[in-house]
Design a protein around this motif. Sequence first.
Motif: not given
Length: 620
Positions: A429-434, A498-504
Motif C-alpha cells: 500500500c503506497a502513499t504518495i504526496i505531490t 506491506e499489504h496482502d498477497y493476490a493471485p497473479s
Amino acid sequence: IPVSHIRNFCIIAHVDHGKSTLADRLLEFTGAWSPSEHKGQQGAGKTQQVLDKLQVEQERGITVKAQTASIRYTYDGDEFLLNLIDTPGHVDFSNEVSRSLAVCQGVILLVDANEGVQAQTVANFYMAFTRELVVIPVLNKCDLKNADPEWAASQLQQLFDIDTSTVLKISAKTGMGVDDVLRSIVERIPPPDVDRGAALRALVFDGWFERYRGFLTMLYVVDGSIKVNDEIVFTSENSDSDGKVKKKYIVKGLGVLQPHEESTGVLEAGQVGYMFCNIRSAGEAQLGSTAHKSKDLITPLSAFPPAQPMVYAGLYPIDQSQFQNLRIALEKLLINDSGVTMEMETSAALGAGFRLGFLGLLHMEVFSQRLAQEFGTDTIATTPSVRYKMTIFGEKAIRKHGGENIIVSNAAEMPDLIHIKEMLEPLVCATIITPDTYIGPIVKLCMERRGKEVSAPAAIDSKRVMMKYILPLNEIVMDFHDTLKSLSSGYASFDYEEHDYAPSNLAKLDFMLNGIEVRELSIIVHESKVREEGRRLVDKLCELIPREQFGIVVQASTRGKIIARGNIKPYRKDVTAKLYGGDITRRNKLLARQKEGKERLKMVANIGLPRDTFIKLLKK
Ligand code: GDP
Ligand code: MG
C-alpha cells in the motif's frame, strides 16, 4: 542521574529534512562536540554530520544506521541526561527507525518548512503515534527565503491534528530555535518508565563487531542496573532454547556514547549505552534479546517485530576460495543490520553463496557497499526478486520443490507452469504526496505499474494531495521511486507498507548467451509484460556485457520460445597490437591493466559479466 532527569528521544523526518544537522547542533549546543575541534577532518564551515560515521553514509550523504549520543543538558540549574538517537529517513531503513522508537518516550518530528509534509513524514508520524510517544513538531530550515512555516504548520494540523501553537520553528543550520528544542525535550517528553530496584533487564537494540573487543551491544536498561564484572546471559522472547544451558558472559566494559565512547563502568535503568562482554561469534547474541543476570529468572522484554525482507538476491564470492571469509563477514554485518536475512544457496554458474533478503533495493546496494568497504569482500549479486507464493500439483513436482505450497524468490527455481495451480504475488500500500499539477502523470505511472487506486486523491492543503495506491511489489522495488521523482521534478514523495498477497499471472523470462542458458539471469514478470521486458533486457545486456574477441548472441525466451535477440560484436584483437615491438614496460603495463579489468568480471558461460550486471539490468 535520577530517572526523572533522563529523556530518551529520536529525531524522525523525511530524507533531507535535516535530522543529522539538527543532531549535530544539539551536540554542539550542549558542548558534547564543538565544530572547531573537527575542522581538520571535514573542512571548516561544512555541515559535519558527526553521527554519520560509515563511509557509505558520508559518500551518499544519507544516514543508514541509527546512531546514539548521550548528552548532558542543564535546564534551570538542573542537569539532565538526553539520549538522542539519530535515525535514517529512507523507507528502506524503516526497521532502524522502529528499533530506535522501542527505546524512546518521545520524538522530534522534523519537517522542512520549504517542502512541507512528505510521504515519510506521514509514515514516521504514525510509527510514533501508534507507540503512544510524545511528538514534538519542529519546522526546520526557517532561515531559507522561501520557507513558509505557517503553511507547513497548517499541514501538520490538517493531517495529524497537531495544535499549531505547539510547533517550533528553527534552523538547524544557523542554530536559531535550537535552544527551544532542548527545553521542549525536557518539558514535554516524560522520563522513562523504569524500575531501578528490580532485577536487571536490558534490551539489546543495536550492535556491531570489532576485532579486539568482539560484539559490542547497545543496551537500553529497563530494570535494575548493570556493572562491569556482572555475570549475564541473553534471553529472547521467541527463543526456543528452553532447558538448554545458556552461555554466560562477564561484562568487560560499559559506557555511554557522547558520541565518542565514555566509559562509566555502570548503566542504570533508564540509560542507553554500550556494553561488551567478549562475544566472539555472531550467533551468540541477537538484536531484540534481553540481557539479565544469570542468577535471575526474568520475563524477557518484548522485542521489536523481526524485519520482513521485501527483495531477495543471491550473493556470491567472485573467487570461490573466499566463501568462508564471505560467510564470516556477512554474519558480522548482519548483527549491525537487522533488516537482512541470510540462507545458503548454490548456483551452477556462480558456485556456493548466499540468498539474502533486503528491505529494498537501496538497502541492498548499501549493504553490498558496506560489505566491500568495511570487510573488503569481493562479491557478485544476482538479480533481485520479490517473494512469490505458488501452489503446485503433480507428485514429482511436489517432491522436487519440497511441498505443495512453496515460496519462490529465485526465478531459477520457479516450477514449470504446467505444474502450477495458483500463483500469488506480494502487494504494497503506497502513499504518495505531490503537488496537484503532477496528479495526471502519477496516475498514469501507477496504472502502468498495475496499481489500483484506494481512494481519490485527498487535499492536504490548497496545492498538495495525498494519493493511496495498492501496487504489486515487483513493479516498484527497482525504479518506481526514481521514476516518480523525475516525473515530478523531485516534488513527489513516496512511502509504502506491506499489504496482502493476490493471485497473479506470472511468467518466467530466461536468457541465453551464445546458446547457453544462464539461469542466474532469469526473472519472473507479469504475463502482460513478457515481450516488452524481454526486449528491454536483451538490449540492456548488450549494453552491459563488455565485448569479447568473439561475437556474443543474447536471447530471451519464455516457455522455450525465443522472443528477443541481440548481438554484441567482437572487438578487434589485443590491446598491444598497435605497439609493434615498442617499449616493453609500456606493453606490460597495458597487459596488466587488461588483466585487472578481466578480474573484475565473473566468467559465466565463458563470457565475462561485470559484477553489477544483475542489479543494473533491472533499473530502467
Ligand atoms: P537528514 O537526511 O534528515 O539527516 O538531513 P541532513 O541533516 O543530512 O540535511 C540535509 C540537507 O539540508 C543538508 O545539505 C543540510 O546542510 C541542509 N540543512 C539542514 N538543516 C538546514 C537548515 O536549517 N537550513 C538550511 N538552509 N539547510 C539545512
Ligand atoms: Mg541523516
